[in-house]
Scaffold this motif. Sequence first.
Motif, PDB file in Angstrom:
ATOM      1  N   GLY A  98      45.795  40.577  50.484  1.00  0.00           N
ATOM      2  CA  GLY A  98      45.120  40.318  51.742  1.00  0.00           C
ATOM      3  C   GLY A  98      44.118  39.192  51.579  1.00  0.00           C
ATOM      4  O   GLY A  98      43.733  38.820  50.464  1.00  0.00           O
ATOM      5  N   GLU A  99      43.684  38.644  52.695  1.00  0.00           N
ATOM      6  CA  GLU A  99      42.769  37.507  52.639  1.00  0.00           C
ATOM      7  C   GLU A  99      41.448  37.879  51.965  1.00  0.00           C
ATOM      8  O   GLU A  99      40.889  37.092  51.204  1.00  0.00           O
ATOM      9  N   GLU A 100      40.969  39.089  52.210  1.00  0.00           N
ATOM     10  CA  GLU A 100      39.704  39.532  51.611  1.00  0.00           C
ATOM     11  C   GLU A 100      39.821  39.610  50.087  1.00  0.00           C
ATOM     12  O   GLU A 100      38.944  39.131  49.366  1.00  0.00           O
ATOM     13  N   ILE A 101      40.916  40.197  49.597  1.00  0.00           N
ATOM     14  CA  ILE A 101      41.148  40.297  48.150  1.00  0.00           C
ATOM     15  C   ILE A 101      41.334  38.901  47.554  1.00  0.00           C
ATOM     16  O   ILE A 101      40.829  38.598  46.473  1.00  0.00           O
ATOM     17  N   PHE A 102      42.075  38.059  48.265  1.00  0.00           N
ATOM     18  CA  PHE A 102      42.318  36.711  47.774  1.00  0.00           C
ATOM     19  C   PHE A 102      41.012  35.935  47.612  1.00  0.00           C
ATOM     20  O   PHE A 102      40.770  35.306  46.577  1.00  0.00           O
ATOM     21  N   LYS A 103      40.136  36.005  48.614  1.00  0.00           N
ATOM     22  CA  LYS A 103      38.844  35.307  48.541  1.00  0.00           C
ATOM     23  C   LYS A 103      37.969  35.880  47.435  1.00  0.00           C
ATOM     24  O   LYS A 103      37.317  35.140  46.703  1.00  0.00           O
ATOM     25  N   ALA A 104      37.963  37.212  47.309  1.00  0.00           N
ATOM     26  CA  ALA A 104      37.167  37.847  46.252  1.00  0.00           C
ATOM     27  C   ALA A 104      37.705  37.449  44.871  1.00  0.00           C
ATOM     28  O   ALA A 104      36.926  37.221  43.936  1.00  0.00           O
ATOM     29  N   SER A 105      39.022  37.338  44.751  1.00  0.00           N
ATOM     30  CA  SER A 105      39.624  36.928  43.478  1.00  0.00           C
ATOM     31  C   SER A 105      39.239  35.498  43.137  1.00  0.00           C
ATOM     32  O   SER A 105      38.940  35.186  41.975  1.00  0.00           O
ATOM     33  N   LEU A 106      39.224  34.631  44.132  1.00  0.00           N
ATOM     34  CA  LEU A 106      38.820  33.244  43.888  1.00  0.00           C
ATOM     35  C   LEU A 106      37.357  33.151  43.476  1.00  0.00           C
ATOM     36  O   LEU A 106      36.998  32.397  42.564  1.00  0.00           O
ATOM     37  N   ARG A 107      36.502  33.933  44.148  1.00  0.00           N
ATOM     38  CA  ARG A 107      35.073  33.941  43.779  1.00  0.00           C
ATOM     39  C   ARG A 107      34.902  34.470  42.346  1.00  0.00           C
ATOM     40  O   ARG A 107      34.119  33.930  41.561  1.00  0.00           O
ATOM     41  N   HIS A 108      35.641  35.536  42.031  1.00  0.00           N
ATOM     42  CA  HIS A 108      35.565  36.130  40.693  1.00  0.00           C
ATOM     43  C   HIS A 108      36.048  35.120  39.649  1.00  0.00           C
ATOM     44  O   HIS A 108      35.440  34.991  38.580  1.00  0.00           O
ATOM     45  N   PHE A 109      37.117  34.393  39.968  1.00  0.00           N
ATOM     46  CA  PHE A 109      37.629  33.373  39.056  1.00  0.00           C
ATOM     47  C   PHE A 109      36.614  32.246  38.882  1.00  0.00           C
ATOM     48  O   PHE A 109      36.434  31.726  37.773  1.00  0.00           O
ATOM     49  N   ALA A 110      35.925  31.878  39.956  1.00  0.00           N
ATOM     50  CA  ALA A 110      34.907  30.828  39.870  1.00  0.00           C
ATOM     51  C   ALA A 110      33.765  31.246  38.950  1.00  0.00           C
ATOM     52  O   ALA A 110      33.205  30.421  38.229  1.00  0.00           O
ATOM     53  N   GLU A 111      33.415  32.530  38.954  1.00  0.00           N
ATOM     54  CA  GLU A 111      32.335  33.030  38.099  1.00  0.00           C
ATOM     55  C   GLU A 111      32.747  33.134  36.640  1.00  0.00           C
ATOM     56  O   GLU A 111      31.979  32.800  35.747  1.00  0.00           O
ATOM     57  N   HIS A 112      33.961  33.649  36.389  1.00  0.00           N
ATOM     58  CA  HIS A 112      34.361  34.009  35.025  1.00  0.00           C
ATOM     59  C   HIS A 112      35.381  33.070  34.396  1.00  0.00           C
ATOM     60  O   HIS A 112      35.696  33.236  33.212  1.00  0.00           O
ATOM     61  N   GLY A 113      35.927  32.148  35.151  1.00  0.00           N
ATOM     62  CA  GLY A 113      36.884  31.200  34.589  1.00  0.00           C
ATOM     63  C   GLY A 113      38.166  31.876  34.144  1.00  0.00           C
ATOM     64  O   GLY A 113      38.653  32.813  34.782  1.00  0.00           O
ATOM     65  N   LEU A 114      38.708  31.405  33.019  1.00  0.00           N
ATOM     66  CA  LEU A 114      39.994  31.922  32.550  1.00  0.00           C
ATOM     67  C   LEU A 114      39.926  33.383  32.110  1.00  0.00           C
ATOM     68  O   LEU A 114      40.959  34.043  32.006  1.00  0.00           O
ATOM     69  N   GLY A 115      38.753  33.912  31.856  1.00  0.00           N
ATOM     70  CA  GLY A 115      38.600  35.312  31.476  1.00  0.00           C
ATOM     71  C   GLY A 115      38.404  36.231  32.676  1.00  0.00           C
ATOM     72  O   GLY A 115      38.055  37.399  32.512  1.00  0.00           O
ATOM     73  N   ALA A 116      38.641  35.732  33.881  1.00  0.00           N
ATOM     74  CA  ALA A 116      38.386  36.511  35.096  1.00  0.00           C
ATOM     75  C   ALA A 116      39.252  37.762  35.182  1.00  0.00           C
ATOM     76  O   ALA A 116      38.771  38.819  35.595  1.00  0.00           O
ATOM     77  N   ALA A 117      40.504  37.670  34.798  1.00  0.00           N
ATOM     78  CA  ALA A 117      41.390  38.840  34.886  1.00  0.00           C
ATOM     79  C   ALA A 117      40.929  39.936  33.922  1.00  0.00           C
ATOM     80  O   ALA A 117      40.907  41.114  34.274  1.00  0.00           O
ATOM     81  N   ARG A 118      40.524  39.529  32.711  1.00  0.00           N
ATOM     82  CA  ARG A 118      40.032  40.523  31.747  1.00  0.00           C
ATOM     83  C   ARG A 118      38.717  41.151  32.219  1.00  0.00           C
ATOM     84  O   ARG A 118      38.486  42.342  32.038  1.00  0.00           O
ATOM     85  N   ALA A 119      37.858  40.345  32.838  1.00  0.00           N
ATOM     86  CA  ALA A 119      36.595  40.875  33.364  1.00  0.00           C
ATOM     87  C   ALA A 119      36.861  41.848  34.512  1.00  0.00           C
ATOM     88  O   ALA A 119      36.213  42.894  34.611  1.00  0.00           O
ATOM     89  N   ALA A 120      37.822  41.526  35.368  1.00  0.00           N
ATOM     90  CA  ALA A 120      38.171  42.428  36.476  1.00  0.00           C
ATOM     91  C   ALA A 120      38.779  43.721  35.937  1.00  0.00           C
ATOM     92  O   ALA A 120      38.514  44.801  36.455  1.00  0.00           O
ATOM     93  N   ARG A 121      39.587  43.609  34.883  1.00  0.00           N
ATOM     94  CA  ARG A 121      40.163  44.810  34.267  1.00  0.00           C
ATOM     95  C   ARG A 121      39.057  45.696  33.697  1.00  0.00           C
ATOM     96  O   ARG A 121      39.082  46.924  33.860  1.00  0.00           O
ATOM     97  N   ALA A 122      38.065  45.086  33.070  1.00  0.00           N
ATOM     98  CA  ALA A 122      36.948  45.866  32.524  1.00  0.00           C
ATOM     99  C   ALA A 122      36.191  46.580  33.641  1.00  0.00           C
ATOM    100  O   ALA A 122      35.807  47.749  33.496  1.00  0.00           O
ATOM    101  N   GLN A 123      35.987  45.896  34.761  1.00  0.00           N
ATOM    102  CA  GLN A 123      35.328  46.523  35.914  1.00  0.00           C
ATOM    103  C   GLN A 123      36.169  47.691  36.448  1.00  0.00           C
ATOM    104  O   GLN A 123      35.632  48.736  36.820  1.00  0.00           O
ATOM    105  N   ALA A 124      37.488  47.500  36.493  1.00  0.00           N
ATOM    106  CA  ALA A 124      38.373  48.566  36.979  1.00  0.00           C
ATOM    107  C   ALA A 124      38.331  49.770  36.046  1.00  0.00           C
ATOM    108  O   ALA A 124      38.286  50.922  36.507  1.00  0.00           O
TER     109      ALA A 124
END
Length: 112
Positions: free
Chosen positions: A39-65
């Motif tokens: 969804g657009e909300e998830i997509f925007k949040a993912s982009l913001r998260h990627f902007a904060e964490h760079g290439l490690g964004a997916a691993r950081a999101a997994r840690a949060q999950a």
Amino acid sequence: MTIHFAAARTPNCSPVARALARSERTAAPANDNGNQAPGEEIFKASLRHFAEHGLGAARAARAQAQEAFFAGDRQAYDWWLSITRTLDRRLAAELDQQEGAPSGVSELNPAS
């Protein structure tokens, strides 16, 4: 004067014409994202998260999950899992398997 007959070339007869003719595509284009677009909300949040964490964004999101999972916060777990899935589908599938549920279904959310 000699007359030579040259038949018209059709795609059915000529190998060159067949090679140059466009064929109709019958299959749908391949896409590694599957049928579910975030969804657009998830997509925007993912982009913001990627902007904060760079290439490690997916691993950081997994840690949060994982943190939300062990805290018992279903909404936060689903949110971070969605962000992880948007950034790295394979990593999200591993997260689901680590938590002891088949891909796409978590213990916190058995109906998803």
